[in-house]
Design an enzyme around this catalytic site. Sequence first.
Site, mmCIF file in Angstrom:
data_model
loop_
_atom_site.group_PDB
_atom_site.id
_atom_site.type_symbol
_atom_site.label_atom_id
_atom_site.label_comp_id
_atom_site.label_asym_id
_atom_site.label_seq_id
_atom_site.Cartn_x
_atom_site.Cartn_y
_atom_site.Cartn_z
ATOM 1 N N SER A 106 0.860 -1.036 -0.053
ATOM 2 C CA SER A 106 0.014 -0.149 -0.049
ATOM 3 C C SER A 106 0.901 1.265 -0.138
ATOM 4 C CB SER A 106 -1.001 -0.019 1.175
ATOM 5 O OG SER A 106 -1.887 0.874 0.909
ATOM 6 N N HIS A 113 -5.091 -5.362 -1.414
ATOM 7 C CA HIS A 113 -5.910 -5.170 -0.435
ATOM 8 C C HIS A 113 -6.845 -6.138 0.026
ATOM 9 C CE1 HIS A 113 -3.971 -1.193 -0.830
ATOM 10 N NE2 HIS A 113 -4.256 -0.921 0.471
ATOM 11 N N GLU A 138 -1.828 -3.175 -8.069
ATOM 12 C CA GLU A 138 -2.876 -3.495 -7.074
ATOM 13 C C GLU A 138 -3.389 -1.980 -6.920
ATOM 14 O OE1 GLU A 138 -3.367 -2.994 -3.701
ATOM 15 O OE2 GLU A 138 -1.528 -1.948 -3.371
#
Length: 320
Positions: free
Chosen positions: A104, A290, A220
């Site tokens: 992230s 996630h 992602e």
Amino acid sequence: MKKTIYIYSPSSAINDKASFKRGIKCLESLGYEVEIDETALLKHQRFAGNDAIRIASIHRAASSGANIALISRGGYGLTRILPDINYKTVAKAINKGTKFVGFSDFTAFQMAVLAKTGEVTWAGPVLTDDFGAKEGVDEIMQACFEDLTSEQGEGCGWRLPKFIQKKSIIDAEIIKSEFFINEECNFDNAVLWGGNLAMICSLLGTPYMPAVKNGILFIEDVGEHPYRVERMLAQLLQAGILAQQKAIVFGQFNHYKLVSHDKGYKLASVIDWLRGKTKAKILTGLPFGHVATKVLLPIGLEVSLNVEGRDAFLLWGHQH
């Protein structure tokens, strides 16, 4: 001897202390010795301490001698402190055996380390959302993490979505089917890099964007509508980044909401659009992002990518 894990917070503040405690308890129950950074639970605005505090926590993680330096959570905060990180200290820690793990917002740190030092970091879990999840720890993620800590990991594999046999099929039918075209490929000695798409795009034009040629880019994101995903991909495309890659591997894109005026426009149509814009092989379905089930991936390491039918494999065991 027990493997040691150093927990620190270089990004957003911990708002869910219960998940933090569950994560620590889980790691200890798995046999790890856990050391918690002195500022891990601090709060300053939305951050886990001010910039100086979070920079210092990174340097303490690097100096800890731990086997794994694991971030507590992502969120936001790393891009603003990239210029003040001592990358020589981080590189020295990596060379001594510390593996920096996270994803992230942590993508910004990982890209900067690759750009500045060429050293390998690991895209993988965080403490709170993964080891501290209320639902319990995902077995696949845990197995991949234990492979990393025991230095037994050699790669990962996954099952690709079903084929569309005719590439000329019209866009509306592609959207309805929600299947993607997967082409067989076999690439060796390609640098694996990537992570969160928004974070990668935020580094374009900065000294913290790695210059990876003939690489394999994995991406992602979370909470990003497909049109925003397309916009970010267009930025990478127009900046010439995608043209330099052998393959682009889509991980998980989730927690977004389609609206009525999308008129069938979905992530599938974004991927189909991209296929017409680049010669790089495009694969989908990588279990990373996630989501609870995620593999661990070496950022900056040369890997092999093999696809046979619907079976895809990223292998790096030959590099150990």
